[in-house]
Every structure is written in structure tokens, then in C-alpha cells.
Enzyme design. Structure first.
Site, PDB file in Angstrom:
ATOM      1  N   SER A  12       1.359  -0.706   3.788  1.00 22.85           N
ATOM      2  CA  SER A  12       1.973  -1.778   3.007  1.00 22.85           C
ATOM      3  C   SER A  12       3.364  -2.061   3.554  1.00 22.85           C
ATOM      4  O   SER A  12       4.232  -1.174   3.546  1.00 22.85           O
ATOM      5  CB  SER A  12       2.097  -1.372   1.541  1.00 22.85           C
ATOM      6  OG  SER A  12       3.011  -2.266   0.902  1.00 22.85           O
ATOM      7  N   HIS A  37      -1.312  -4.534   4.885  1.00 27.37           N
ATOM      8  CA  HIS A  37      -1.330  -4.862   3.453  1.00 27.37           C
ATOM      9  C   HIS A  37      -0.012  -5.550   3.079  1.00 27.37           C
ATOM     10  O   HIS A  37       1.072  -5.016   3.322  1.00 27.37           O
ATOM     11  CB  HIS A  37      -1.514  -3.569   2.659  1.00 27.37           C
ATOM     12  CG  HIS A  37      -1.682  -3.753   1.187  1.00 27.37           C
ATOM     13  ND1 HIS A  37      -2.887  -4.091   0.601  1.00 27.37           N
ATOM     14  CD2 HIS A  37      -0.797  -3.627   0.164  1.00 27.37           C
ATOM     15  CE1 HIS A  37      -2.741  -4.157  -0.706  1.00 27.37           C
ATOM     16  NE2 HIS A  37      -1.479  -3.897  -1.006  1.00 27.37           N
ATOM     17  N   ASP A  39       2.173  -7.212   0.061  1.00 24.15           N
ATOM     18  CA  ASP A  39       2.337  -7.202  -1.397  1.00 24.15           C
ATOM     19  C   ASP A  39       3.179  -8.384  -1.861  1.00 24.15           C
ATOM     20  O   ASP A  39       4.390  -8.426  -1.637  1.00 24.15           O
ATOM     21  CB  ASP A  39       3.004  -5.893  -1.830  1.00 24.15           C
ATOM     22  CG  ASP A  39       2.036  -4.729  -1.797  1.00 24.15           C
ATOM     23  OD1 ASP A  39       0.938  -4.854  -2.373  1.00 24.15           O
ATOM     24  OD2 ASP A  39       2.372  -3.695  -1.180  1.00 24.15           O
ATOM     25  N   MET A  41       4.767 -10.313  -4.923  1.00 23.96           N
ATOM     26  CA  MET A  41       5.172 -10.071  -6.318  1.00 23.96           C
ATOM     27  C   MET A  41       6.028 -11.231  -6.803  1.00 23.96           C
ATOM     28  O   MET A  41       6.842 -11.758  -6.048  1.00 23.96           O
ATOM     29  CB  MET A  41       5.987  -8.774  -6.408  1.00 23.96           C
ATOM     30  CG  MET A  41       5.257  -7.563  -5.867  1.00 23.96           C
ATOM     31  SD  MET A  41       6.213  -6.071  -6.139  1.00 23.96           S
ATOM     32  CE  MET A  41       5.180  -4.875  -5.276  1.00 23.96           C
ATOM     33  N   HIS A  70      -2.240  -8.919  -1.231  1.00 32.10           N
ATOM     34  CA  HIS A  70      -2.392  -8.445  -2.607  1.00 32.10           C
ATOM     35  C   HIS A  70      -1.451  -9.248  -3.496  1.00 32.10           C
ATOM     36  O   HIS A  70      -0.233  -9.069  -3.452  1.00 32.10           O
ATOM     37  CB  HIS A  70      -2.034  -6.938  -2.625  1.00 32.10           C
ATOM     38  CG  HIS A  70      -2.073  -6.315  -3.986  1.00 32.10           C
ATOM     39  ND1 HIS A  70      -1.537  -5.060  -4.223  1.00 32.10           N
ATOM     40  CD2 HIS A  70      -2.585  -6.732  -5.172  1.00 32.10           C
ATOM     41  CE1 HIS A  70      -1.718  -4.744  -5.493  1.00 32.10           C
ATOM     42  NE2 HIS A  70      -2.335  -5.742  -6.092  1.00 32.10           N
ATOM     43  N   MET A  72       0.294  -9.998  -6.752  1.00 24.73           N
ATOM     44  CA  MET A  72       0.715  -9.508  -8.070  1.00 24.73           C
ATOM     45  C   MET A  72       1.503 -10.642  -8.712  1.00 24.73           C
ATOM     46  O   MET A  72       2.739 -10.571  -8.861  1.00 24.73           O
ATOM     47  CB  MET A  72       1.532  -8.217  -7.910  1.00 24.73           C
ATOM     48  CG  MET A  72       0.652  -7.023  -7.541  1.00 24.73           C
ATOM     49  SD  MET A  72       1.569  -5.670  -6.787  1.00 24.73           S
ATOM     50  CE  MET A  72       1.618  -6.253  -5.102  1.00 24.73           C
ATOM     51  N   MET A 141      -5.788   0.304  -8.513  1.00 24.10           N
ATOM     52  CA  MET A 141      -4.364   0.676  -8.489  1.00 24.10           C
ATOM     53  C   MET A 141      -4.214   2.117  -8.994  1.00 24.10           C
ATOM     54  O   MET A 141      -4.701   2.456 -10.084  1.00 24.10           O
ATOM     55  CB  MET A 141      -3.541  -0.252  -9.386  1.00 24.10           C
ATOM     56  CG  MET A 141      -3.479  -1.708  -8.955  1.00 24.10           C
ATOM     57  SD  MET A 141      -2.877  -2.010  -7.285  1.00 24.10           S
ATOM     58  CE  MET A 141      -1.250  -1.242  -7.345  1.00 24.10           C
ATOM     59  N   ASP A 176      -4.608   1.724  -3.958  1.00 19.74           N
ATOM     60  CA  ASP A 176      -3.244   1.256  -3.722  1.00 19.74           C
ATOM     61  C   ASP A 176      -2.270   1.978  -4.648  1.00 19.74           C
ATOM     62  O   ASP A 176      -2.321   1.789  -5.874  1.00 19.74           O
ATOM     63  CB  ASP A 176      -3.188  -0.258  -3.958  1.00 19.74           C
ATOM     64  CG  ASP A 176      -1.888  -0.878  -3.484  1.00 19.74           C
ATOM     65  OD1 ASP A 176      -1.018  -0.148  -2.970  1.00 19.74           O
ATOM     66  OD2 ASP A 176      -1.758  -2.107  -3.630  1.00 19.74           O
TER      67      ASP A 176
HETATM   68  C1  DX5 Z   1       2.516  -1.396  -5.529  1.00 22.53           C
HETATM   69  C2  DX5 Z   1       2.003  -2.055  -4.270  1.00 22.53           C
HETATM   70  C3  DX5 Z   1       1.623  -1.067  -3.236  1.00 22.53           C
HETATM   71  C4  DX5 Z   1       2.770  -0.247  -2.749  1.00 22.53           C
HETATM   72  C5  DX5 Z   1       2.257   1.092  -2.364  1.00 22.53           C
HETATM   73  O1  DX5 Z   1       2.788  -2.343  -6.479  1.00 22.53           O
HETATM   74  O2  DX5 Z   1       0.867  -2.850  -4.545  1.00 22.53           O
HETATM   75  O3  DX5 Z   1       0.928  -1.671  -2.152  1.00 22.53           O
HETATM   76  O4  DX5 Z   1       3.441  -0.790  -1.689  1.00 22.53           O
HETATM   77  O5  DX5 Z   1       3.358   1.872  -2.035  1.00 22.53           O
HETATM   78  P1  DX5 Z   1       3.295   3.442  -1.961  1.00 22.53           P
HETATM   79  O6  DX5 Z   1       2.255   3.796  -0.921  1.00 22.53           O
HETATM   80  O7  DX5 Z   1       4.674   3.817  -1.545  1.00 22.53           O
HETATM   81  O8  DX5 Z   1       2.908   3.940  -3.324  1.00 22.53           O
HETATM   82 ZN    ZN Z   2      -0.502  -3.522  -2.868  1.00 23.64          ZN
END
Ligand code: DX5
Ligand code: ZN
Length: 226
Positions: A12, A37, A39, A41, A70, A72, A141, A176
Site C-alpha cells: 500500500s 494497492h 488507498d 480516502m 481501494h 474509502m 479489512m 488489508d
Molecule cells: C487502511 C488501508 C490499508 C493500509 C494498510 O485504511 O486501507 O491499505 O494502508 O496499512 P498497514 O499495512 O500499515 O496496516
Molecule cells: Zn487499503
């Protein structure tokens, strides 16, 4: 994208240097990442804010493997075409993001992407029971989404239940949150094939010392293979 159930490590870039995404993506791929990956947000669905479709489009030329986006965010539907245009290979939306996840998955496939559906830790496996014909990936998750570096929450029972529900269907199970060499074997044995890892991949490395990324990726993969 061809389907297989071999273990795939998906770093990620939430844990990358935000001033240097292109070089960070090239470094993790050179060092053995199977997928990248990304993320997204929105500061609304989750209490953190990262980047949007323009940034994701700028990442695309640097990604030679699979760009796994991904979301969010809520709502999702108004942005699906923008992420298709940005070049996402897999676009994952949360089941909790709105009342019409079924329509959202149809729209993601309709826009030419693989469709993923993500489950927060508090959401049961059964929430995807009537969505599996529309999904190419289920993301479990193992932290509450929003931040990297959180403590792993054991969801092995949910993963095993999903694995049984999926059967022979070509659907990835992605994990994840909090994946590292200690937790990877638990989720792999329960049936996961895509392991997202942020802090456990980027820890101790940099674009000047990418071999650390390589060692971190190899350690997770080796642990997952048991
Ligand atoms: C969390 C994200 C993950 C995150 C994982 O909200 O969706 O992808 O980056 O990070 P680690 O591996 O550090 O838990
Ligand atoms: Zn993620």
C-alpha cells in the site's frame, strides 16, 4: 489480468513517501510487488484524506503490474468513471459506503474494471452473499480503515467463511490492515490470496535503499507460504 490463487503481495503506497510516488511505485515493483494497492480516502467515510482520481491517473504510467484501487469514500458512484479513466485495474468499494452496493459493482464492471467489495471488521461475511456474482475480489479489512500502521484484528473466521462461500468462483480474497510476517500465515491459511501491506513493506526502506522493500516483501511472502 489472469486469475490465480497464488499469494500476491500488494504494497500500500499509503506508507510511501508522498512527495515521490512514481519512484516509490517503481521501487516496490522492482523489488517483487505483485500488485500496487492505492488507498483513496475522503475524510468523510474514513477520518483521513489521501488523494483523488487525478493523482491516481498520474500513478498509472509507473504501475506495470496491477493497480488495485481501494475506495474509502462515500458516495462511490459519481466517481467510478473517473477511476476508470485513471486506469484502475481493480476498483474496490465498501459495502458500508451506501445503500446500493449491488448497483455500484455493476457500474464498476460496466466501466471495464474488475470489481472489488470491501468489508469493515464489524460487517459479517454474509453481507456479500448476494454480491458474489458481481465481484472479482472481496477485501476483508483487518483494521478499521483510515490509517496505516494499526494493530491487526483477527478475522480468520470471516476469511474462512468467505472462502467456503466463494468455492470455485474466480474471486480473490484480499486482506488489508496489519499484515506482516507474523499475521500473514494466519490469513493465508484461512484462504486469502492477496495480502496488502503498507508499513510492513516500507518499514526501514527508501527509494535509495529499495533492497529493504525487497527483503520485507520476501519475508511476508515466505511467511504466507508457510
Ligand atoms: C487502511 C488501508 C490499508 C493500509 C494498510 O485504511 O486501507 O491499505 O494502508 O496499512 P498497514 O499495512 O500499515 O496496516
Ligand atoms: Zn487499503
Amino acid at each position: 489480468m489472469t486469475f490465480d490463487r497464488a499469494i500476491k503481495i500488494a504494497p500500500s503506497i499509503l506508507s510511501a513517501d508522498f512527495a515521490n510516488f512514481g519512484a516509490e511505485i517503481r521501487a516496490i515493483e522492482d523489488q517483487g510487488a505483485d500488485w500496487v494497492h492505492v488507498d483513496v480516502m475522503d475524510g468523510h467515510f474514513v477520518p483521513n484524506l489521501t488523494f483523488g482520481p487525478m493523482a491516481v491517473k498520474a500513478f498509472r504510467p509507473h504501475v506495470k503490474t496491477v493497480m488495485d484501487v481501494h475506495l474509502m469514500i462515500a458516495p462511490v458512484d459519481p466517481y467510478i468513471d473517473a477511476y476508470a479513466d485513471a486506469g484502475a485495474d481493480v476498483l474496490t468499494a465498501h459495502v458500508e459506503a451506501g445503500p446500493h452496493i449491488h448497483r455500484t459493482l455493476q457500474a464498476i464492471r460496466g466501466a471495464g474494471m474488475k470489481a472489488g467489495v470491501a468489508l469493515n471488521p464489524g460487517t459479517p461475511a454474509e453481507a456479500v452473499a448476494h454480491l458474489l456474482d458481481l465481484a472479482d475480489l472481496v477485501c476483508v479489512m483487518t483494521v478499521n480503515p483510515g490509517f496505516g500502521g494499526q494493530k491487526f484484528i483477527d478475522m480468520t473466521g470471516k476469511i474462512a467463511a468467505l472462502r467456503a462461500m466463494i468455492g470455485d468462483r474466480p474471486i480473490h480474497i484480499e486482506i488489508d490492515g496489519g499484515v506482516d510476517p507474523r499475521t500473514a500465515p494466519l490469513v493465508a491459511q484461512a484462504g486469502a490470496d492477496v495480502l496488502v501491506a503498507g508499513s510492513a513493506v516500507f518499514k526501514g526502506g527508501s527509494v535509495d535503499h529499495p533492497e529493504v522493500y525487497g527483503a520485507n516483501i520476501a519475508a511476508i511472502r515466505m511467511a504466507a507460504k508457510g
